[in-house]
Design an enzyme around this catalytic site. Structure first.
Site, short mmCIF file in Angstrom:
data_model
loop_
_atom_site.label_atom_id
_atom_site.label_comp_id
_atom_site.label_asym_id
_atom_site.label_seq_id
_atom_site.Cartn_x
_atom_site.Cartn_y
_atom_site.Cartn_z
N LEU A 71 -10.33 -7.60 -12.73
CA LEU A 71 -11.75 -7.24 -12.72
C LEU A 71 -12.42 -7.70 -14.02
CD1 LEU A 71 -11.20 -3.68 -11.25
CD2 LEU A 71 -12.26 -5.61 -10.04
N HIS A 96 1.26 0.35 -13.28
CA HIS A 96 1.93 -0.90 -13.62
C HIS A 96 3.44 -0.66 -13.66
CE1 HIS A 96 2.22 -4.92 -15.30
NE2 HIS A 96 3.11 -4.45 -16.15
N ASP A 148 -3.67 -4.98 -18.51
CA ASP A 148 -2.56 -4.02 -18.71
C ASP A 148 -2.50 -3.49 -20.14
OD1 ASP A 148 -1.82 -4.41 -16.05
OD2 ASP A 148 -0.50 -6.07 -16.54
N MET A 181 -4.18 -7.26 -7.01
CA MET A 181 -3.76 -8.46 -7.74
C MET A 181 -4.90 -9.30 -8.31
SD MET A 181 -0.64 -7.88 -7.65
CE MET A 181 0.19 -9.34 -8.25
N GLU A 195 -10.73 -4.03 -20.76
CA GLU A 195 -11.04 -5.45 -20.59
C GLU A 195 -9.81 -6.35 -20.67
OE1 GLU A 195 -14.01 -6.27 -23.48
OE2 GLU A 195 -15.33 -4.73 -22.65
N GLY A 232 0.78 -1.24 0.00
CA GLY A 232 0.00 0.00 0.00
C GLY A 232 0.81 1.29 0.00
N SER A 233 2.04 1.24 -0.50
CA SER A 233 2.81 2.49 -0.52
C SER A 233 2.20 3.48 -1.51
CB SER A 233 4.29 2.24 -0.84
OG SER A 233 4.45 1.81 -2.17
C1 GRF Z 1 3.63 -1.54 -7.40
O1 GRF Z 1 4.89 -1.79 -7.97
C2 GRF Z 1 2.58 -1.51 -8.47
O2 GRF Z 1 3.00 -0.96 -9.65
C3 GRF Z 1 2.33 -2.98 -8.65
O3 GRF Z 1 2.35 -3.51 -7.35
C4 GRF Z 1 3.19 -2.70 -6.53
C5 GRF Z 1 2.35 -2.26 -5.37
O4 GRF Z 1 3.10 -1.59 -4.40
N1 GRF Z 1 1.12 -3.21 -9.41
P1 GRF Z 1 2.38 -0.90 -3.18
O5 GRF Z 1 1.44 -1.93 -2.57
O6 GRF Z 1 1.65 0.30 -3.66
O7 GRF Z 1 3.49 -0.55 -2.22
#
Ligand code: GRF
Length: 192
Positions: free
Chosen positions: A98, A114, A150, A95, A147, A20-21
């Site tokens: 949808l 991404h 990425d 992860m 859909e 969640g950074s």
């Molecule tokens: C990030 O590198 C994002 O691009 C990828 O997963 C990571 C999530 O990092 N999809 P965080 O949970 O926001 O720290």
């Protein structure tokens, strides 16, 4: 995307699965006066996701869904989003994929970050693939969610140099630092 006027901020939900950074960074950004969004809901598919602590820390509503039955889960999420008057969704390390139906309901209003220079390295293990291929550059992309995984329209990208000493872990760290800046820039770009 609609232009925002005055002090009206767009009610936003952030979907996470991990640390969640990016979420933390978005929350901090949402507190600034000029920001077009307010974070009103955090959704996760992982009940132990570290990033959920920011919901408590910043007093934001959180909800965990196990996604065992995707159709059912998405139905419940859509009801919740409506109830909370959410009109914008930021995926940040979420992860789960949808469904078409869900994306259609929020068409053009879901964005994702991404950790690669899309269209290169869709999916997982982006940094590992970049190192294995001896790429000179890596980076990150914020894009609309469509859909196909990425593959939605790119909003903004940041390219960085891969050094000879980099490994997937060091590269991930470097890219993540850029992600934090890029996500905010993408939102400003959409709404200005
Ligand atoms: C990030 O590198 C994002 O691009 C990828 O997963 C990571 C999530 O990092 N999809 P965080 O949970 O926001 O720290």
């Amino acid at each position: 995307m609609e232009k925002l006027t005055g002090l009206k901020k767009l009610k936003t939900a952030v979907f996470i699965s991990g640390t969640g950074s990016n979420l933390k960074n978005l929350i901090k950004f949402s507190k600034i006066k000029k920001t077009p969004i307010s974070i009103n809901l955090i959704i996760s598919n992982v009940n132990k996701a570290k990033g959920l602590k920011y919901a408590d820390q910043f007093n934001i509503k959180k909800k965990i869904f196990n996604f065992q039955n995707i159709k059912n889960t998405e139905k419940k999420i859509l009801i919740l989003l409506k109830k909370e008057k959410i009109s914008f969704i930021c995926l940040a390390g979420f992860m789960k994929i949808l469904s078409k139906n869900f994306i259609k309901k929020f068409n053009g209003k879901i964005i994702n970050i991404h950790p690669s220079l899309l269209p290169k390295y869709k999916g997982l293990n982006t940094h590992h693939r970049a190192i294995t291929n001896n790429d000179k550059f890596a980076g990150c992309t914020v894009h609309y969610v469509s859909e196909k995984l990425d593959s939605g329209k790119v909003i903004i990208q940041k390219k960085i140099k891969v050094s000879a000493k980099d490994n997937p872990t060091s590269l991930a760290k470097k890219v993540l630092k850029q992600e934090h800046k890029l996500y905010l820039a993408a939102i400003m770009k959409i709404f200005n």
